[in-house]
Design a protein around this motif. Sequence first.
Motif, PDB file in Angstrom:
ATOM      1  N   UNK A  57       0.816  -1.217   0.000  1.00 17.01           N
ATOM      2  CA  UNK A  57       0.000   0.000   0.000  1.00 17.01           C
ATOM      3  C   UNK A  57       0.851   1.269   0.000  1.00 17.01           C
ATOM      4  N   UNK A  58       0.396   2.248  -0.747  1.00 14.97           N
ATOM      5  CA  UNK A  58       1.055   3.555  -0.768  1.00 14.97           C
ATOM      6  C   UNK A  58       0.559   4.379   0.414  1.00 14.97           C
ATOM      7  N   UNK A  59       1.389   5.276   0.864  1.00 14.98           N
ATOM      8  CA  UNK A  59       1.007   6.188   1.942  1.00 14.98           C
ATOM      9  C   UNK A  59       0.551   7.510   1.328  1.00 14.98           C
ATOM     10  N   UNK A  60      -0.531   8.032   1.865  1.00 16.52           N
ATOM     11  CA  UNK A  60      -1.078   9.319   1.421  1.00 16.52           C
ATOM     12  C   UNK A  60      -1.029  10.298   2.584  1.00 16.52           C
ATOM     13  N   UNK A  61      -0.697  11.525   2.285  1.00 13.85           N
ATOM     14  CA  UNK A  61      -0.778  12.578   3.310  1.00 13.85           C
ATOM     15  C   UNK A  61      -2.255  12.887   3.553  1.00 13.85           C
ATOM     16  N   UNK A  62      -2.596  13.191   4.789  1.00 15.11           N
ATOM     17  CA  UNK A  62      -3.978  13.526   5.134  1.00 15.11           C
ATOM     18  C   UNK A  62      -4.457  14.694   4.280  1.00 15.11           C
ATOM     19  N   UNK A  63      -3.608  15.650   4.047  1.00 14.57           N
ATOM     20  CA  UNK A  63      -3.978  16.812   3.230  1.00 14.57           C
ATOM     21  C   UNK A  63      -4.347  16.378   1.806  1.00 14.57           C
ATOM     22  N   UNK A  95       8.025  10.822   6.320  1.00 16.26           N
ATOM     23  CA  UNK A  95       9.475  10.835   6.461  1.00 16.26           C
ATOM     24  C   UNK A  95      10.117  12.095   5.863  1.00 16.26           C
ATOM     25  N   UNK A  96       9.499  12.670   4.814  1.00 12.98           N
ATOM     26  CA  UNK A  96      10.049  13.865   4.170  1.00 12.98           C
ATOM     27  C   UNK A  96       9.771  15.132   4.967  1.00 12.98           C
ATOM     28  N   UNK A  97       8.656  15.136   5.674  1.00 10.87           N
ATOM     29  CA  UNK A  97       8.220  16.330   6.403  1.00 10.87           C
ATOM     30  C   UNK A  97       7.594  15.869   7.704  1.00 10.87           C
ATOM     31  N   UNK A  98       8.326  15.928   8.775  1.00 16.39           N
ATOM     32  CA  UNK A  98       7.882  15.380  10.058  1.00 16.39           C
ATOM     33  C   UNK A  98       6.639  16.095  10.605  1.00 16.39           C
ATOM     34  N   UNK A  99       6.227  17.195   9.997  1.00 17.79           N
ATOM     35  CA  UNK A  99       5.010  17.880  10.444  1.00 17.79           C
ATOM     36  C   UNK A  99       3.768  17.241   9.848  1.00 17.79           C
ATOM     37  N   UNK A 100       3.932  16.518   8.734  1.00 12.85           N
ATOM     38  CA  UNK A 100       2.800  15.921   8.038  1.00 12.85           C
ATOM     39  C   UNK A 100       2.479  14.531   8.557  1.00 12.85           C
ATOM     40  N   UNK A 101       1.222  14.146   8.402  1.00  9.38           N
ATOM     41  CA  UNK A 101       0.765  12.821   8.795  1.00  9.38           C
ATOM     42  C   UNK A 101       0.396  12.060   7.531  1.00  9.38           C
ATOM     43  N   UNK A 102       0.851  10.827   7.446  1.00  7.63           N
ATOM     44  CA  UNK A 102       0.496   9.994   6.304  1.00  7.63           C
ATOM     45  C   UNK A 102      -0.319   8.801   6.770  1.00  7.63           C
ATOM     46  N   UNK A 103      -1.101   8.274   5.836  1.00  2.00           N
ATOM     47  CA  UNK A 103      -2.024   7.168   6.119  1.00  2.00           C
ATOM     48  C   UNK A 103      -1.832   6.110   5.051  1.00  2.00           C
ATOM     49  N   UNK A 104      -1.894   4.848   5.449  1.00  2.07           N
ATOM     50  CA  UNK A 104      -1.872   3.769   4.463  1.00  2.07           C
ATOM     51  C   UNK A 104      -2.703   2.607   4.974  1.00  2.07           C
TER      52      UNK A 104
END
Length: 132
Positions: A57-63, A95-104
């Motif tokens: 599965x790919x990870x998507x940013x919540x945004x 991993x690229x931007x520790x402020x962002x949340x990703x979901x998979x």
Amino acid sequence: MAANKSERALVDEWRDVLALHARTTCELDRALQPYGIGASDFEVLDVLAEGTTGEGPAAWRVQELSGRVHLSQSALSRLVARLEKDGLVLRGMCPEDRRGVQVKLTEKGIARHAEAQPHQREVLTRMLDGAS
């Protein structure tokens, strides 16, 4: 007078769109209930599943997700928290931007999506065929 008729037709068309959306969402919720998810839950799983490859599965940013599923970021965050609690998705820091949340998707999320997808597609076919 012609402008009023045109405006009335526009408003009527808009209300027809809203009514179709409401009926379709109710039908989706009913069809997906046996899988423990609703229409919005499925939509998130479906978008996440689109990014699944042979490598997983790919990870998507919540945004990114919020734009695809037409939910506010706060509503999407609550929905993702529920899906995570149910073991269907994982949340983590980007991993690229520790402020962002990703979901998979998890394996359980992939399986739930695969079980529910034919029922969701059947409802869409039934409700939207001829709707335009």
